[in-house]
Design a protein around this motif. Sequence first.
Motif, PDB file in Angstrom:
ATOM      1  N   TYR A 139       0.859  -1.186   0.000  1.00  0.00           N
ATOM      2  CA  TYR A 139       0.000   0.000   0.000  1.00  0.00           C
ATOM      3  C   TYR A 139       0.890   1.229   0.000  1.00  0.00           C
ATOM      4  CZ  TYR A 139      -3.986   2.902   1.561  1.00  0.00           C
ATOM      5  OH  TYR A 139      -4.980   3.841   1.664  1.00  0.00           O
ATOM      6  N   HIS A 140       0.877   2.028  -1.074  1.00  0.00           N
ATOM      7  CA  HIS A 140       1.775   3.177  -1.118  1.00  0.00           C
ATOM      8  C   HIS A 140       1.189   4.326  -1.937  1.00  0.00           C
ATOM      9  CE1 HIS A 140       2.814   0.740  -4.696  1.00  0.00           C
ATOM     10  NE2 HIS A 140       3.026   1.896  -5.274  1.00  0.00           N
ATOM     11  N   SER A 141       1.849   5.485  -1.836  1.00  0.00           N
ATOM     12  CA  SER A 141       1.423   6.692  -2.540  1.00  0.00           C
ATOM     13  C   SER A 141       1.982   6.719  -3.947  1.00  0.00           C
ATOM     14  CB  SER A 141       1.890   7.937  -1.781  1.00  0.00           C
ATOM     15  OG  SER A 141       1.339   7.980  -0.487  1.00  0.00           O
ATOM     16  N   LEU A 142       1.290   7.476  -4.814  1.00  0.00           N
ATOM     17  CA  LEU A 142       1.738   7.691  -6.188  1.00  0.00           C
ATOM     18  C   LEU A 142       2.065   9.169  -6.367  1.00  0.00           C
ATOM     19  CD1 LEU A 142      -0.993   5.592  -8.058  1.00  0.00           C
ATOM     20  CD2 LEU A 142       1.314   4.858  -7.408  1.00  0.00           C
ATOM     21  N   TYR A 143       3.079   9.445  -7.188  1.00  0.00           N
ATOM     22  CA  TYR A 143       3.535  10.825  -7.375  1.00  0.00           C
ATOM     23  C   TYR A 143       3.723  11.139  -8.852  1.00  0.00           C
ATOM     24  CZ  TYR A 143       4.611  10.658  -2.384  1.00  0.00           C
ATOM     25  OH  TYR A 143       4.524  10.517  -1.016  1.00  0.00           O
ATOM     26  N   ILE A 144       3.564  12.413  -9.179  1.00  0.00           N
ATOM     27  CA  ILE A 144       3.931  12.947 -10.488  1.00  0.00           C
ATOM     28  C   ILE A 144       5.143  13.835 -10.290  1.00  0.00           C
ATOM     29  CG2 ILE A 144       3.234  14.465 -12.377  1.00  0.00           C
ATOM     30  CD1 ILE A 144       0.381  13.593 -11.973  1.00  0.00           C
ATOM     31  N   GLU A 145       6.179  13.614 -11.090  1.00  0.00           N
ATOM     32  CA  GLU A 145       7.416  14.392 -10.963  1.00  0.00           C
ATOM     33  C   GLU A 145       7.531  15.415 -12.091  1.00  0.00           C
ATOM     34  OE1 GLU A 145      10.802  11.912 -10.685  1.00  0.00           O
ATOM     35  OE2 GLU A 145      10.178  10.943  -8.808  1.00  0.00           O
ATOM     36  N   ASN A 146       7.891  16.625 -11.722  1.00  0.00           N
ATOM     37  CA  ASN A 146       8.126  17.696 -12.689  1.00  0.00           C
ATOM     38  C   ASN A 146       9.462  18.365 -12.382  1.00  0.00           C
ATOM     39  OD1 ASN A 146       5.656  17.768 -14.316  1.00  0.00           O
ATOM     40  ND2 ASN A 146       4.651  18.297 -12.384  1.00  0.00           N
ATOM     41  N   LYS A 147      10.169  18.721 -13.415  1.00  0.00           N
ATOM     42  CA  LYS A 147      11.442  19.429 -13.242  1.00  0.00           C
ATOM     43  C   LYS A 147      11.250  20.905 -13.527  1.00  0.00           C
ATOM     44  CE  LYS A 147      14.907  15.846 -13.938  1.00  0.00           C
ATOM     45  NZ  LYS A 147      16.141  15.466 -14.680  1.00  0.00           N
ATOM     46  N   ILE A 148      11.599  21.730 -12.543  1.00  0.00           N
ATOM     47  CA  ILE A 148      11.524  23.176 -12.677  1.00  0.00           C
ATOM     48  C   ILE A 148      12.855  23.768 -12.219  1.00  0.00           C
ATOM     49  CG2 ILE A 148      10.319  25.269 -11.953  1.00  0.00           C
ATOM     50  CD1 ILE A 148       7.845  23.628 -11.477  1.00  0.00           C
ATOM     51  N   PHE A 149      13.534  24.474 -13.135  1.00  0.00           N
ATOM     52  CA  PHE A 149      14.828  25.085 -12.839  1.00  0.00           C
ATOM     53  C   PHE A 149      15.800  24.038 -12.272  1.00  0.00           C
ATOM     54  CE2 PHE A 149      11.733  28.607 -12.152  1.00  0.00           C
ATOM     55  CZ  PHE A 149      12.069  29.340 -13.277  1.00  0.00           C
ATOM     56  N   ASN A 150      15.877  22.897 -12.960  1.00  0.00           N
ATOM     57  CA  ASN A 150      16.813  21.819 -12.601  1.00  0.00           C
ATOM     58  C   ASN A 150      16.520  21.194 -11.234  1.00  0.00           C
ATOM     59  OD1 ASN A 150      18.311  22.038 -15.004  1.00  0.00           O
ATOM     60  ND2 ASN A 150      19.496  23.751 -14.141  1.00  0.00           N
ATOM     61  N   ARG A 151      15.316  21.437 -10.743  1.00  0.00           N
ATOM     62  CA  ARG A 151      14.907  20.808  -9.486  1.00  0.00           C
ATOM     63  C   ARG A 151      13.693  19.916  -9.746  1.00  0.00           C
ATOM     64  NH1 ARG A 151      14.452  24.828  -4.514  1.00  0.00           N
ATOM     65  NH2 ARG A 151      14.203  22.766  -3.535  1.00  0.00           N
ATOM     66  N   THR A 152      13.685  18.747  -9.148  1.00  0.00           N
ATOM     67  CA  THR A 152      12.583  17.803  -9.313  1.00  0.00           C
ATOM     68  C   THR A 152      11.559  17.996  -8.198  1.00  0.00           C
ATOM     69  OG1 THR A 152      14.031  16.166 -10.364  1.00  0.00           O
ATOM     70  CG2 THR A 152      11.934  15.380  -9.465  1.00  0.00           C
ATOM     71  N   ILE A 153      10.332  18.264  -8.601  1.00  0.00           N
ATOM     72  CA  ILE A 153       9.246  18.465  -7.653  1.00  0.00           C
ATOM     73  C   ILE A 153       8.284  17.293  -7.748  1.00  0.00           C
ATOM     74  CG2 ILE A 153       7.310  19.944  -6.995  1.00  0.00           C
ATOM     75  CD1 ILE A 153       8.837  22.297  -8.095  1.00  0.00           C
ATOM     76  N   LYS A 154       8.023  16.678  -6.605  1.00  0.00           N
ATOM     77  CA  LYS A 154       7.104  15.538  -6.559  1.00  0.00           C
ATOM     78  C   LYS A 154       5.755  15.985  -6.009  1.00  0.00           C
ATOM     79  CE  LYS A 154       8.532  11.582  -5.106  1.00  0.00           C
ATOM     80  NZ  LYS A 154       9.112  10.516  -4.244  1.00  0.00           N
ATOM     81  N   LEU A 155       4.712  15.701  -6.773  1.00  0.00           N
ATOM     82  CA  LEU A 155       3.356  16.023  -6.353  1.00  0.00           C
ATOM     83  C   LEU A 155       2.584  14.720  -6.172  1.00  0.00           C
ATOM     84  CD1 LEU A 155       2.553  18.900  -8.891  1.00  0.00           C
ATOM     85  CD2 LEU A 155       3.318  19.138  -6.518  1.00  0.00           C
ATOM     86  N   LYS A 156       1.993  14.558  -4.996  1.00  0.00           N
ATOM     87  CA  LYS A 156       1.218  13.339  -4.764  1.00  0.00           C
ATOM     88  C   LYS A 156      -0.032  13.363  -5.633  1.00  0.00           C
ATOM     89  CE  LYS A 156      -1.054  10.497  -1.253  1.00  0.00           C
ATOM     90  NZ  LYS A 156      -1.400  10.313   0.171  1.00  0.00           N
ATOM     91  N   SER A 157      -0.225  12.288  -6.403  1.00  0.00           N
ATOM     92  CA  SER A 157      -1.366  12.207  -7.310  1.00  0.00           C
ATOM     93  C   SER A 157      -2.397  11.169  -6.891  1.00  0.00           C
ATOM     94  CB  SER A 157      -0.888  11.887  -8.734  1.00  0.00           C
ATOM     95  OG  SER A 157      -0.212  10.629  -8.770  1.00  0.00           O
ATOM     96  N   GLY A 158      -1.997  10.235  -6.014  1.00  0.00           N
ATOM     97  CA  GLY A 158      -2.964   9.219  -5.620  1.00  0.00           C
ATOM     98  C   GLY A 158      -2.352   8.137  -4.758  1.00  0.00           C
ATOM     99  N   GLU A 159      -3.049   7.013  -4.671  1.00  0.00           N
ATOM    100  CA  GLU A 159      -2.616   5.879  -3.860  1.00  0.00           C
ATOM    101  C   GLU A 159      -2.938   4.577  -4.591  1.00  0.00           C
ATOM    102  OE1 GLU A 159      -4.732   6.186  -0.209  1.00  0.00           O
ATOM    103  OE2 GLU A 159      -3.801   8.079   0.387  1.00  0.00           O
ATOM    104  N   SER A 160      -2.166   3.546  -4.296  1.00  0.00           N
ATOM    105  CA  SER A 160      -2.456   2.227  -4.846  1.00  0.00           C
ATOM    106  C   SER A 160      -2.338   1.180  -3.746  1.00  0.00           C
ATOM    107  CB  SER A 160      -1.509   1.888  -6.001  1.00  0.00           C
ATOM    108  OG  SER A 160      -0.210   1.599  -5.525  1.00  0.00           O
TER     109      SER A 160
END
Length: 263
Positions: free
Chosen positions: A56-77
């Motif tokens: 049971y864990h979280s799901l994330y969407i990763e985006n790179k902004i100014f050479n930094r990776t930002i993780k946004l939680k999108s859901g769970e599985s």
Amino acid sequence: MRKLYFIGAFMLISTIVLTYVGYTPFEPQIENKGATFSLYTSSFEDFGLELGYTDYHSLYIENKIFNRTIKLKSGESFFKAFVNVPVYNSEFGLGYEYKLENNFLGVLTLKNFQRVEVKNFDHDIYNFTQAKFNVPSYAIGNLFLFNNKNINLFEVKARIYRPVEMPISLGFSNGFYFNFPIVNLDRYYVDTIEVGMSLIQQKWYPNIGFSIPLNIFDQHLHIGTKIAFGQDFFYEFYLYNENLKLPLLFSFNEKGGSLFFEF
């Protein structure tokens, strides 16, 4: 009048050809793996113990902004592999259960519950999938898939904007149907009142259908039905809970009925 209610309730219960009711005393925690056990019955005349292993864990969407990776939680599985151990009048079985909630930046919101169980050289599938989509300037609506012992329903309901703006509902259950929603009860056309035509066994039938929301104890229930009539009469009724933490699937038609409930 009370006798009529009793007879009606008895006829409804007698159509339920397969039932699964499960109780899990200790829910798994998010970001965790481990063993679980549940108590279950498949006909209200038997009893068994389900041993499972969960992830049971979280799901994330990763985006790179100014050479930094930002993780946004999108859901769970949630995934569970299980073995059913017979205790009283029950049967040995094994299978898996999967739950998914994921939001793709507001364009697509996906919910899926699936349970597959194999026993006695046969299998049972319980499935509910709902995908709400919003593609600006093109369409907004939802795709719905519902599988139970006695019913297999697939439909797409949406308001399209190109080439012309109009609401549509099309799908397949007893047969192919094409409807027009005349009343819409939510933004994504999940709950509607609609009319149209069905093609069943190479014959056309007028049909009516509706789905309405029902919120009880913070559970997001939906009750729906489809009726086609003419020389023959076809009907189906279904109920499901949009909250995957408390899965509930119930349906019945002229072939019988089925109930899945897990808490």
